[in-house]
Design an enzyme around this catalytic site. Structure first.
Site, short mmCIF file in Angstrom:
data_model
loop_
_atom_site.label_atom_id
_atom_site.label_comp_id
_atom_site.label_asym_id
_atom_site.label_seq_id
_atom_site.Cartn_x
_atom_site.Cartn_y
_atom_site.Cartn_z
N GLY A 1 9.80 3.26 -0.83
CA GLY A 1 9.55 2.57 -2.09
C GLY A 1 10.18 1.21 -2.26
N PRO B 1 10.94 4.68 4.39
CA PRO B 1 10.40 3.36 4.04
C PRO B 1 9.11 3.08 4.79
CG PRO B 1 12.20 3.12 5.60
CD PRO B 1 12.11 4.59 5.27
N GLY B 2 8.18 2.43 4.12
CA GLY B 2 6.94 1.99 4.76
C GLY B 2 6.86 0.48 4.68
N CYS C 1 -20.47 -8.49 -0.67
CA CYS C 1 -21.31 -8.71 -1.85
C CYS C 1 -20.73 -8.07 -3.10
CB CYS C 1 -22.71 -8.19 -1.56
SG CYS C 1 -23.36 -8.96 -0.08
N GLU C 2 -19.59 -8.52 -3.52
CA GLU C 2 -18.97 -8.05 -4.77
C GLU C 2 -18.12 -9.18 -5.33
OE1 GLU C 2 -17.32 -4.36 -5.40
OE2 GLU C 2 -18.27 -3.38 -3.70
N1 LLP Z 1 6.93 8.51 1.23
C1 LLP Z 1 5.88 8.96 0.54
C2 LLP Z 1 5.79 10.39 0.22
C3 LLP Z 1 4.88 8.07 0.11
O1 LLP Z 1 3.85 8.52 -0.59
C4 LLP Z 1 4.99 6.69 0.42
C5 LLP Z 1 3.96 5.74 0.00
C6 LLP Z 1 6.09 6.27 1.17
C7 LLP Z 1 7.04 7.20 1.55
C8 LLP Z 1 6.30 4.84 1.57
O2 LLP Z 1 6.44 4.01 0.47
P1 LLP Z 1 6.83 2.47 0.68
O3 LLP Z 1 8.20 2.40 1.27
O4 LLP Z 1 5.82 1.87 1.58
O5 LLP Z 1 6.75 1.88 -0.68
N2 LLP Z 1 -1.38 1.23 -0.96
C9 LLP Z 1 -0.33 0.82 -1.86
C10 LLP Z 1 0.96 1.57 -1.59
C11 LLP Z 1 0.79 3.07 -1.61
C12 LLP Z 1 2.07 3.82 -1.32
C13 LLP Z 1 1.81 5.25 -1.06
N3 LLP Z 1 2.95 6.05 -0.72
C14 LLP Z 1 -0.17 -0.67 -1.77
O6 LLP Z 1 -0.90 -1.32 -1.02
O7 LLP Z 1 0.65 -1.25 -2.46
#
Ligand code: LLP
Length: 414
Positions: free
Chosen positions: A239, A274-275, A342-343
């Site tokens: 997050g 983290p993502g 096309c949007e």
């Molecule tokens: N753990 C879980 C259970 C999650 O659902 C997520 C992200 C993460 C970790 C990683 O979160 P991060 O560190 O990346 O914030 N598509 C959206 C973001 C969706 C996030 C979904 N879950 C965007 O483009 O902003």
């Protein structure tokens, strides 16, 4: 320091010119920096030095095998949310004992795959899922390691689509249901209670909600311990936000320190998921201006990337910086940077003050996370190539799809 910098008037990724990448691999094209990926992971690892911790990269952010490989070699574990993601990380050479499995809708088949692989933990999100996992594990003669993802009912103060820790969200087990469910789980023969998990949302720019959530989770940990249910790990989720425009997200240190201070006296292994923070600023989307269409009300720069490539602006109204690869003089005016789809929602940026000419290359910045991984083939557009830069080397890590591949799985009627 960013891996994407101007050198001799041309935007580079590490030592490679983005103009050369466009010549070699075509556009649109995703470009990732190995150095930036490693630096982002190192920032977490160094803060966690001396602590029993595992950074489980949330691969939904960017699941290219080369990205996974770079992070795995540097010691990352992985957070997955599907059988597809499990097969991907295993194909990238990951150690199954460093994989956690999140998600509200795990199928029996996905549970089987993960049990056979021997993953570290299932992050269970409901009572019904817990029972299903117990019976799937029983049928395989296995014991499933579990943690409950607890919904702490904390406001992450982020975009509602990516806020997950409120009572109204579909995620996790309600806080007040957690204790009885842990009791239930601890009595099941085919489950082994290992930890507790919490993820409150994405692109958080303030560390306070993380701490608020942790304090609530630690209350549960203590209550469980008092009942003889001792947990081995705590998973703090992901997050942590990044800078897209002018946001000032916490440093990894400022994010982790208050939480680690609370965890230091405890015998809990720390997991993180983290993502975005690991990959978001390690990638750009390279695109070329096809046409300019100046107008009285709006002026459009039609580029060869579109919402099928980068959905975030259309989906969340997200702002990505857009910069010329070779900045040149000329009249600056506000351009709508739009794709061929096309949007009217097909835009990458609006009102961008740029001096543009047809044929110019643009880099859409901070496109390493939730970008290629959310792309589609809408309008029968092949997915773009992905290139990983490593110093002065450019590696094609996913070739551009061919048009024939887009309908290769389809059949006409007999
Ligand atoms: N753990 C879980 C259970 C999650 O659902 C997520 C992200 C993460 C970790 C990683 O979160 P991060 O560190 O990346 O914030 N598509 C959206 C973001 C969706 C996030 C979904 N879950 C965007 O483009 O902003």
């Amino acid at each position: 320091m960013s891996a994407f910098v101007l050198r001799q008037g041309i935007l580079h990724a590490e030592e490679v010119s983005l103009a050369d990448i466009a010549d070699r691999f075509g556009t649109p094209c995703w470009v990732y920096s190995r150095r930036a990926l490693e630096a982002a992971l190192d920032e977490f690892q160094s803060e966690l030095g001396g602590i029993d911790a595992l950074v489980c990269y949330a691969i939904k952010a960017n699941s290219n095998l080369a990205v996974l490989d770079v992070l795995a070699r540097r010691g990352a574990g992985f957070d997955i949310v599907s059988g597809g993601e499990l097969k991907r990380v295993l194909a990238a050479g990951a150690d199954p004992r460093r994989i956690v499995f999140s998600g509200v809708g795990k199928s029996a088949g996905e549970m089987e795959l993960a049990l056979q692989a021997g993953i570290l933990c299932f992050n269970v999100e409901s009572a019904a899922e817990l029972d299903r996992l117990d019976s799937v594990a029983g049928a395989l003669g296995k014991v499933a390691p579990i943690s409950l993802r607890v919904n702490p009912d904390v406001d992450a103060r982020t975009h509602p689509y990516v806020s997950t820790g409120l009572k109204e969200n579909k995620f996790g087990v309600a806080y007040e249901d957690a204790l009885p469910l842990y009791r239930h789980a601890s009595r099941r023969r085919n489950l082994r209670v290992g930890g507790i998990d919490c993820h409150i949302g994405s692109q958080l720019l303030d560390s306070a909600p993380f701490v608020e959530a942790l304090d609530k989770i630690l209350l549960l940990v203590d209550r469980l311990a008092a009942e003889g249910i001792a947990l081995e790990h705590i998973d703090l989720g992901g997050g942590l936000g990044i800078r897209y425009r002018d946001e000032v997200p916490p440093t990894v240190k400022d994010y982790l320190q208050p939480m680690l201070a609370r965890l230091r006296q405890r015998q809990l292994r720390v997991l993180l998921e983290p993502g975005r923070r690991l990959v978001g600023n390690a990638g750009v989307l390279l695109t070329r201006v096809e046409y300019l269409k100046p107008g009285d009300v709006k002026s459009f720069a039609i580029v060869d990337a579109a919402m099928n490539d980068l959905a975030r602006p259309a989906l969340y109204g997200s702002w990505h910086e857009i910069v010329p690869v070779v900045p040149h003089p000329g009249a600056v005016r506000p351009w709508e940077i739009v794709g061929p789809v096309c949007e009217s929602g097909d835009f990458l940026g609006r009102g961008r003050e740029l001096a543009l000419a047809a044929g110019d290359l643009l880099a859409v910045m901070s496109a390493g996370a939730y970008s290629m991984s959310m792309s589609s083939n809408y309008n029968s557009r092949p997915r773009a190539a992905e290139v990983m830069i490593d110093g002065s080397q450019a590696h094609l890590v996913r070739r551009r799809e061919t048009i024939e591949e887009l309908y290769a799985l389809e059949n006409r009627l007999p």
